[in-house]
Write an enzyme that holds these catalytic residues in place. Sequence first.
Site, PDB file in Angstrom:
ATOM      1  N   TYR A 142      48.441  36.752  54.506  1.00  0.00           N
ATOM      2  CA  TYR A 142      48.770  35.273  53.352  1.00  0.00           C
ATOM      3  C   TYR A 142      49.752  35.205  53.356  1.00  0.00           C
ATOM      4  O   TYR A 142      50.380  34.004  52.511  1.00  0.00           O
ATOM      5  CB  TYR A 142      47.427  36.110  52.133  1.00  0.00           C
ATOM      6  CG  TYR A 142      47.350  35.341  51.669  1.00  0.00           C
ATOM      7  CD1 TYR A 142      46.466  34.281  51.040  1.00  0.00           C
ATOM      8  CD2 TYR A 142      47.955  35.632  49.600  1.00  0.00           C
ATOM      9  CE1 TYR A 142      46.319  33.172  50.591  1.00  0.00           C
ATOM     10  CE2 TYR A 142      47.982  34.416  49.233  1.00  0.00           C
ATOM     11  CZ  TYR A 142      46.895  33.312  49.122  1.00  0.00           C
ATOM     12  OH  TYR A 142      46.192  32.276  48.232  1.00  0.00           O
ATOM     13  N   ARG A 185      53.213  41.211  37.660  1.00  0.00           N
ATOM     14  CA  ARG A 185      53.270  39.757  38.430  1.00  0.00           C
ATOM     15  C   ARG A 185      53.417  38.994  36.932  1.00  0.00           C
ATOM     16  O   ARG A 185      52.188  39.214  35.999  1.00  0.00           O
ATOM     17  CB  ARG A 185      51.876  39.598  38.872  1.00  0.00           C
ATOM     18  CG  ARG A 185      52.066  37.852  40.036  1.00  0.00           C
ATOM     19  CD  ARG A 185      51.139  37.618  40.372  1.00  0.00           C
ATOM     20  NE  ARG A 185      50.973  38.522  41.589  1.00  0.00           N
ATOM     21  CZ  ARG A 185      49.944  38.648  42.378  1.00  0.00           C
ATOM     22  NH1 ARG A 185      48.873  37.716  42.253  1.00  0.00           N
ATOM     23  NH2 ARG A 185      50.136  38.927  43.921  1.00  0.00           N
ATOM     24  N   ASN A 197      47.580  34.105  39.850  1.00  0.00           N
ATOM     25  CA  ASN A 197      45.438  34.571  39.792  1.00  0.00           C
ATOM     26  C   ASN A 197      45.084  33.267  38.718  1.00  0.00           C
ATOM     27  O   ASN A 197      44.937  33.815  37.696  1.00  0.00           O
ATOM     28  CB  ASN A 197      45.880  35.866  39.260  1.00  0.00           C
ATOM     29  CG  ASN A 197      46.725  37.270  40.043  1.00  0.00           C
ATOM     30  OD1 ASN A 197      47.386  36.713  39.974  1.00  0.00           O
ATOM     31  ND2 ASN A 197      45.610  37.679  39.763  1.00  0.00           N
ATOM     32  N   ASP A 220      49.965  46.416  46.989  1.00  0.00           N
ATOM     33  CA  ASP A 220      49.255  45.798  46.189  1.00  0.00           C
ATOM     34  C   ASP A 220      49.952  46.072  45.120  1.00  0.00           C
ATOM     35  O   ASP A 220      51.010  47.137  44.538  1.00  0.00           O
ATOM     36  CB  ASP A 220      48.573  47.172  45.236  1.00  0.00           C
ATOM     37  CG  ASP A 220      47.434  45.945  44.405  1.00  0.00           C
ATOM     38  OD1 ASP A 220      46.428  45.641  44.717  1.00  0.00           O
ATOM     39  OD2 ASP A 220      48.078  45.879  42.857  1.00  0.00           O
ATOM     40  N   ARG A 232      37.931  39.906  43.964  1.00  0.00           N
ATOM     41  CA  ARG A 232      38.900  39.987  43.065  1.00  0.00           C
ATOM     42  C   ARG A 232      38.694  40.080  41.897  1.00  0.00           C
ATOM     43  O   ARG A 232      37.514  40.823  41.917  1.00  0.00           O
ATOM     44  CB  ARG A 232      39.404  38.178  43.118  1.00  0.00           C
ATOM     45  CG  ARG A 232      40.208  37.863  43.918  1.00  0.00           C
ATOM     46  CD  ARG A 232      40.907  36.670  43.377  1.00  0.00           C
ATOM     47  NE  ARG A 232      39.901  35.698  44.361  1.00  0.00           N
ATOM     48  CZ  ARG A 232      40.427  34.349  44.520  1.00  0.00           C
ATOM     49  NH1 ARG A 232      41.357  34.086  44.057  1.00  0.00           N
ATOM     50  NH2 ARG A 232      39.457  32.929  43.558  1.00  0.00           N
TER      51      ARG A 232
END
Length: 383
Positions: free
Chosen positions: A195, A326, A224, A322, A236
């Site tokens: 991705y 962010r 997100n 992970d 998610r």
Amino acid sequence: APLAAAAAGQALPSWRRAPPGGEAPQKERRSQPVHIAYSTPSRCELEKPAEFKRILVTGGAGFLGSHLCRRLLAQGHEVMCLDNYFTSQRTNISDLIGHPRFELIRYDVTEPFFCECDQIYNMACPASPVHYQFNPIKTTKVSVLGVMNMLGLAKRVKARILQASTSEVYGDPEVSPQTEAYWGHVNTIGVRSCYDEGKRVAETLCFDYMRQHNVDIRVARIFNTYGPGMHPYDGRVVTNFIMQALHNEDITLYGDGQQTRSFTFVDDTVDGLIRLMEQEKTVGPMNLGNPNEFTVRQLAELVIELTGSKSKIIHLPLPGDDPKQRRPDITRARTFMQWEPTTQLREGLVKTIEYFRTLDLRAYKKPTDHTAHKNTDADAAKK
Ligand SMILES: O=c1ccn([C@@H]2O[C@H](COP(=O)(O)OP(=O)(O)O[C@H]3OC[C@@H](O)[C@H](O)[C@H]3O)[C@@H](O)[C@H]2O)c(=O)[nH]1
């Protein structure tokens, strides 16, 4: 019963209802509000007339794509929606099917596609780590071949194209907040790379088509996003926590829960996407995200509080690669598009919880085994 309701003019989108006294002139019918199933009402009304455009939305039946289609229709445009339904389904857009300005095409963007259009939103790609790791080779193909096909189309018909990129291009960032100038910290061979790297190549292709062929590109780095319309089994964090809380099941916190995310409500993201498309100059990639940062544990606690759930928090291993933090720097979006999110997490979660509470789960395909969180760093080390 649906027929009876239709006859009575109920339970149908307003644009399908016959006005009292028969057919109304086209203009009058257009000015009626379009009722949108998932988005907040203020975003659903037919907005001030924009210049009429033919707009192609790939992944238009997905979470973001379906909100986008609705919003563009409400602005008075013609929308062609392309989707292969890998992670989406037609019920996401059932309220739009039959709309005179909406066209639905089952199609896989890894194959070339041709149509006349003024704008292209290239949204097609599985976005949940659980989904994009299910068939990682296909994920890279969708990102790379998909954008190549769409850029080729944009070049041919001289359409403006917006590529849905992602905060994942920053990988596991070493700086916070992340500005668009940050080049990222991405593993090229990890379980998320299909991705992350797929979207990075997609960005590269956009800028090369701009430099080489003068294609009018826009690149949105989407953080997100959550909200009504999410697939209840997308795996998610927001969906998992709300679904678990509503059913009083254990809340599955991966790792210690100290990793952070910046959650953006879907209406804000869609608003940002449209502003970016309409913005006259290409100004490089654009972060679209809410700069308020939360730990995943804080999110779990907030969901428990807002649902009044009896759920307990349990810990599962952290998925491989992970990202630990962010958070977007949105100076560029503020400067060039006067955009910033207006819905904060608590308010957005209340709306999302309400959506999940009333959702008929029988309408959704149950997931194949959720394996992504089992792709841990420890597993990778063993191989
Ligand atoms: O049940 C869960 C699910 C997830 N998590 C954690 O919550 C955090 C967020 O995970 P999500 O799966 O929602 O999404 P991620 O932030 O990892 O990836 C997302 O990034 C931006 C978008 O492009 C994509 O929607 C998606 O790839 C991660 O730290 C994850 O480990 C849990 O603690 N429990």
